[in-house]
Design a protein around this motif. Structure first.
Motif, PDB file in Angstrom:
ATOM      1  N   PRO A 423       0.880  -1.408  -0.259  1.00  0.00           N
ATOM      2  CA  PRO A 423       0.087   0.062  -0.057  1.00  0.00           C
ATOM      3  C   PRO A 423       1.076   1.062   0.402  1.00  0.00           C
ATOM      4  O   PRO A 423       1.994   1.210   0.343  1.00  0.00           O
ATOM      5  CB  PRO A 423      -0.547   0.279   1.207  1.00  0.00           C
ATOM      6  N   ALA A 424       0.643   2.586  -0.648  1.00  0.00           N
ATOM      7  CA  ALA A 424       0.798   3.423  -1.018  1.00  0.00           C
ATOM      8  C   ALA A 424       1.190   3.648   0.882  1.00  0.00           C
ATOM      9  O   ALA A 424       0.535   3.881   1.489  1.00  0.00           O
ATOM     10  CB  ALA A 424      -0.203   4.094  -1.491  1.00  0.00           C
ATOM     11  N   PHE A 428       8.223   0.789   5.052  1.00  0.00           N
ATOM     12  CA  PHE A 428       9.464   0.095   5.850  1.00  0.00           C
ATOM     13  C   PHE A 428       8.599  -1.749   4.944  1.00  0.00           C
ATOM     14  O   PHE A 428       8.165  -3.028   5.182  1.00  0.00           O
ATOM     15  CB  PHE A 428       9.756  -0.609   6.835  1.00  0.00           C
ATOM     16  N   PRO A 429       8.848  -1.581   3.201  1.00  0.00           N
ATOM     17  CA  PRO A 429       8.482  -2.827   2.847  1.00  0.00           C
ATOM     18  C   PRO A 429       9.685  -4.505   3.287  1.00  0.00           C
ATOM     19  O   PRO A 429      10.657  -3.735   3.678  1.00  0.00           O
ATOM     20  CB  PRO A 429       8.213  -2.689   1.693  1.00  0.00           C
ATOM     21  N   GLY A 430       8.877  -5.303   3.281  1.00  0.00           N
ATOM     22  CA  GLY A 430      10.159  -6.434   3.865  1.00  0.00           C
ATOM     23  C   GLY A 430       9.686  -7.055   2.912  1.00  0.00           C
ATOM     24  O   GLY A 430      10.639  -8.627   3.516  1.00  0.00           O
ATOM     25  N   LEU A 440      20.236  -6.171  -1.504  1.00  0.00           N
ATOM     26  CA  LEU A 440      19.344  -6.158  -1.501  1.00  0.00           C
ATOM     27  C   LEU A 440      18.260  -4.966  -1.359  1.00  0.00           C
ATOM     28  O   LEU A 440      18.963  -4.266  -0.899  1.00  0.00           O
ATOM     29  CB  LEU A 440      18.541  -7.451  -0.108  1.00  0.00           C
ATOM     30  N   ILE A 441      17.317  -4.852  -1.762  1.00  0.00           N
ATOM     31  CA  ILE A 441      16.634  -3.880  -2.085  1.00  0.00           C
ATOM     32  C   ILE A 441      15.342  -4.093  -2.031  1.00  0.00           C
ATOM     33  O   ILE A 441      14.463  -5.599  -2.077  1.00  0.00           O
ATOM     34  CB  ILE A 441      16.220  -2.937  -3.316  1.00  0.00           C
ATOM     35  N   PHE A 442      14.247  -3.006  -0.120  1.00  0.00           N
ATOM     36  CA  PHE A 442      12.875  -3.885  -0.058  1.00  0.00           C
ATOM     37  C   PHE A 442      12.398  -2.196  -1.042  1.00  0.00           C
ATOM     38  O   PHE A 442      11.663  -1.353  -0.421  1.00  0.00           O
ATOM     39  CB  PHE A 442      13.365  -3.844   1.128  1.00  0.00           C
ATOM     40  N   PRO A 443      11.898  -3.185  -2.412  1.00  0.00           N
ATOM     41  CA  PRO A 443      10.810  -1.499  -2.828  1.00  0.00           C
ATOM     42  C   PRO A 443       9.354  -2.295  -2.657  1.00  0.00           C
ATOM     43  O   PRO A 443       8.879  -2.801  -1.762  1.00  0.00           O
ATOM     44  CB  PRO A 443      11.322  -1.804  -4.780  1.00  0.00           C
ATOM     45  N   LEU A 565       9.950  -3.859  12.293  1.00  0.00           N
ATOM     46  CA  LEU A 565      10.017  -2.665  12.153  1.00  0.00           C
ATOM     47  C   LEU A 565       8.701  -2.011  11.963  1.00  0.00           C
ATOM     48  O   LEU A 565       8.008  -1.069  11.652  1.00  0.00           O
ATOM     49  CB  LEU A 565      10.554  -2.863  11.214  1.00  0.00           C
ATOM     50  N   ALA A 566       7.389  -3.203  10.714  1.00  0.00           N
ATOM     51  CA  ALA A 566       5.949  -2.013  10.552  1.00  0.00           C
ATOM     52  C   ALA A 566       5.654  -2.082  11.853  1.00  0.00           C
ATOM     53  O   ALA A 566       4.660  -1.453  11.641  1.00  0.00           O
ATOM     54  CB  ALA A 566       5.254  -3.405   9.377  1.00  0.00           C
TER      55      ALA A 566
END
Length: 883
Positions: A423-424, A428-430, A440-443, A565-566
């Protein structure tokens, strides 16, 4: 020794000994010994009948065939002292020192050499023989040993000091950047003295030394020095006078006795450290030897724990025995060999599951000085060792493919390729996306190879995901037994036996952490240098390599962190996350540990360490300076002068004492320029050293300093923040929409930072200009095939000025000409935008391109000026929407 032999020795009669030996049973029945014997009664009394018969018999054999000893193994610490040769690219060897620990005592010896070339240096095999002879004469050992365990710290440094290394280097194995004996011992054939103890041997007879090399640096936690080891085992290194560590040649000339005391102590520490760990290994595993690495000991201990728990190793790891036949030329016949290979279904799914094995989560969420407050450094307790206990017994034969999301929730060993969209506003996307250069990237959106725990954590925060391919390995029915629980609890009990921070306690911790790495060894292709063949080879699998276990363990830890984190309150900030911990201004009470991932991890903590909490507080400071992934400094400690700091140096090695590292790094960060370089001093590579027979030397190599943000996340909200003695740019970040946007921004930034650093708001504006223009130009070039306009030192203001000249001279975009070319040039120049008449004239033939100008403050100021004179100008044709 038998009564008869004891009587013979007291008679001191060589013929009597000969007669007795000829009379005993065994191999001596058919052969008489007639060579003269000279012996010492005390020496003979220490020897067994078997050894006596063996030595006498060996003395009569073909002298061209080397013979080995039967005595107990001995431990020999080896160390060398040298200085860099100022006239060449090698070292001047000063000395080689040995410390032998025998069954009856210790013996040390130092050899001096000033050889600058290998031809002028001493031979290790001969020196070891002299040390053994000396130890026998001194009574430290009784007879020639069956094996020598040679110990050192970072062996490829010391072994290069010997002339005969080129002769035995291909019998050593590469071990973590150094060398040791893994597959087999190294043998040296050396001449013996004319009188070998009590037996007079024929001239030319050779002794065979079987030497096992073990590098003790591979048994020490990262960052552990020889000084630290010496302190822990009660053998502190000798303090050298100031400035002598780099001038050992000068120290030798000034104080030979002091030099020898210092040098031999290093060899003694190596030997005594080995014995300390060997004894611990025997206590822990029941085997009286130490593997080449601490992870090797971890494997040994783990297998012992499996056996004691009644597990079948092959069943636990999804393996089966495979037989094949080869032709044995020595026997001139077929020979059957057996190997252990993965079960069929495990092998079928292995490549896909290996794609889901990714590293730890490492991100920087802020840049520059933080606000002053209370910043907490939280860590998951025993992350990977505890996480391994998440694994139950796996039913490899029951594996099945599925795209049903419901099959990936709960305590499930599942692996999937998913397309996802968070969701917009998600902070912290996981779900991880692997990149070629940036880790690693978390987009917010993309395609991820991930595990079931990560899928469940993503669903919990409203992520829309679709499984494109998935595989689930069920747990074996009827058992909640955890594969690694016995091992993990054993490590816990071992650590509890020793004082916290002691050598034994830290070594037990090292073993616990080392097991995890063996599960993942070789899952992703990696070439290493093989010292035996002197070729690059692919890193092989270990006996424990298992893609299902490795991927699940790492995925579970990432999922726990993602969930925690979320769950942080929106008013709390996170500065960075590193593998198993994070820096935040949230208090422990504000951590939401009630989610399914945290609950499972806490349950595991209770299993392996009853009463423990899953999160532990490592540090507290008042201000952090965040730079990049693995780059955080302490701006303000809790109290003035407090040495407890958060310090991750981003690969920099400060040239100051350790206690000054944080302040030195702060100064470097604040004063950095684009032209700055930092000196690194790498060792010559193992490959180059082996291929070219080089000494181990460091090369001073300047590299461009890089303490800039790494763009794994998108920077927003720039401000100037105060840090001790100055101000510095600071900004927050949000996740990138796609991984492509992250990679693109990093490439653009790497070009921009060639001339500037992100230190001020002016730097931010310059970077923003360059980024937005580059994006717009790339989009324009993709749609039209042309460049349209180049970026110059003027920045976006220059792009706006030049595009205005084109629109003006071509009567486009609502602009009506009211001045001559010369008048226009003069007016713009007088307003602070230098322009020549020829520039205006040439603009008439240049290409017009829309939406190439970022709407920065300087651009808007120029637009305001132009609108006063040209009110009908269509501004929207110039500007782009900022990303």
């Amino acid at each position: 020794m038998s009564q008869e032999c004891s009587i013979l020795t007291t008679q001191n009669s060589a013929p009597a000994v000969i007669d007795w030996c000829n009379a005993v049973e065994g191999e001596f029945k058919q052969e008489s010994y007639t060579a003269p014997i000279d012996f010492d009664a005390d020496s003979l009394l220490k020897r067994s009948e078997q050894t006596l018969r063996h030595q006498i018999a060996e003395a009569t054999r073909d002298p061209s065939i080397p013979f080995a000893g039967l005595g107990p193994s001995v431990t020999v610490g080896i160390d060398c002292e040298w200085v860099r040769d100022p006239a060449g690219d090698g070292n001047i060897i000063l000395s080689a020192q040995f410390f032998l620990v025998g069954e009856d005592g210790d013996f040390s010896k130092i050899f001096y050499t000033a050889g600058k070339s290998r031809e002028g240096r001493l031979r290790l095999g001969h020196l070891l023989a002299q040390v053994i002879d000396g130890a026998m004469d001194a009574g430290a050992i009784r007879e020639w040993p069956r094996q020598v365990v040679a110990c050192g710290f970072f062996f490829r440094a010391d072994l290069a000091a010997f002339a005969d290394l080129p002769e035995f280097k291909n019998k050593l194995d590469s071990v973590g950047g150094s060398v040791a004996s893994v597959r087999s011992d190294v043998t040296f054939d050396v001449p013996v003295r004319t009188q070998e103890s009590f037996v007079m041997v024929q001239a030319g007879v050779l002794r065979r030394l079987s030497v096992s090399f073990i590098d003790m640096a591979r048994h020490a936690p990262v960052g552990t020095t020889l000084d630290m080891v010496g302190e822990q085992i009660g053998l502190p290194k000798i303090e050298l006078p100031h400035g002598m560590i780099e001038r050992m040649d000068k120290y030798l000339a000034l104080d030979k006795a002091g030099f020898e005391t210092y040098a031999i102590r290093d060899a003694e520490i190596a030997a005594k450290f080995y014995l300390r760990l060997r004894d611990a290994a025997k206590l822990w595993t029941g085997r009286d030897s130490l593997p080449a690495t601490s992870s090797g000991l971890a494997v040994r201990l783990f297998r012992k724990c499996l056996d004691e728990a009644g597990f079948d190793f092959d069943a636990v790891f999804g393996k089966r025995e495979q037989t094949s036949q080869i032709w044995d030329r020595d026997r001139n016949a077929l020979r059957t060999i057996k190997t252990s290979v993965p079960n069929q279904l495990r092998a079928i799914h292995a490549p896909f599951v290996s794609s889901c094995y990714l590293g730890g989560r490492n991100e920087c969420f802020s840049f520059g000085p933080s606000a002053v407050g209370l910043w907490n450094d939280f860590d998951l307790r025993g992350a990977y060792t505890t996480g391994l206990v998440y694994l139950r017994q796996i039913d490899y034969d029951g594996a099945f493919t599925t795209c049903d999301v419901e099959n990936f929730t709960g305590h499930v060993a599942g692996f999937a390729k998913v397309r996802f969209s968070y969701p917009a506003g998600t902070r912290f996307p996981g779900l991880p996306v692997q990149t070629e250069r940036n880790g690693l990237i978390f987009p917010l959106t993309g395609v991820s190879y991930c595990t079931a725990p990560e899928i469940e954590a993503a669903l919990a925060v409203g992520c829309d995901l679709h499984i494109q391919h998935g595989v689930v390995f069920p747990w074996k029915e009827g058992s909640d037994t955890r594969i690694f629980e016995t091992f993990t609890t054993h490590i816990r009990d071992l650590r509890a036996r020793y004082p916290k921070g002691s050598l034994d306690e830290q070594y037990a911790k090292l073993i616990g952490n080392g097991l995890y790495g063996k599960l993942a060894q070789g899952l992703h292709a990696k070439n290493v240098f093989d010292t035996r063949t002197e070729k690059s080879v692919e890193l092989p699998h270990s006996v424990l390599t298992n893609e299902v276990m490795a991927a699940m363990a790492t995925g579970f830890i990432r999922a726990v962190l993602a969930e925690v984190l979320a769950g942080l309150p929106n008013h709390r900030n996170v500065l960075s996350v590193t593998t198993d911990g994070f820096l935040t201004d949230a208090t422990f009470e504000e951590l939401d540990l009630s989610g399914p991932m945290a609950t499972r991890f806490q349950t595991l903590c209770e299993r392996v360490a009853p009463g423990s909490k899953m999160m532990e507080l490592k540090h507290q400071v008042r201000q952090i300076v965040a730079m990049k992934t693995r780059g955080q400094l302490t701006g303000l400690p809790m109290e003035k002068g407090d040495t407890a700091v958060v310090l991750a140096k981003a690969g920099i090695s400060p040239p100051v004492p350790k206690g000054e590292h944080n302040r030195w790094m702060l100064d470097l960060f604040m004063r950095r320029t684009p032209e700055d370089k930092t000196q690194i001093r790498p060792f010559v590579s193992l490959r180059q050293q082996w291929l070219d027979d080089l000494d181990l030397v460091r090369f001073d190599r300047p590299v461009r300093l890089n303490l800039e943000f790494d763009f794994k996340r998108c920077p927003v909200s720039p401000v100037m923040a105060t840090l001790g003695y100055g101000e510095h740019l600071a900004f927050e970040t949000v996740p990138w929409t796609t991984v492509e946007a992250a990679k693109r921004a990093r490439v653009i930034f790497d070009e921009w930072r060639r001339k500037r650093c992100l230190k001020t708001l002016s730097d931010w504006e310059s970077w923003s200009d360059f980024y937005q223009f580059t994006i717009a130009r790339d989009r324009h070039r993709s749609s039209t095939g042309g460049l349209a306009i180049l970026y110059s030192t003027e920045g976006s203001v220059g792009v706006m000025r030049r595009m205005f000249l084109r629109a003006y001279t071509q009567g486009a975009w609502g602009i009506k000409a009211t001045m001559s070319y010369s008048e226009l040039a003069s007016w713009l120049t007088s307003e602070g935008y230098p322009t020549s008449p020829s520039e205006v004239k040439n603009a008439k033939r240049a290409k017009l391109a829309e939406n190439l100008v970022p709407s920065t403050g300087k651009v808007l100021k120029l637009i305001s000026l132009l609108k006063e004179s040209f009110p009908s100008m269509d501004v929207e044709r110039f500007l782009i929407q900022a990303e």
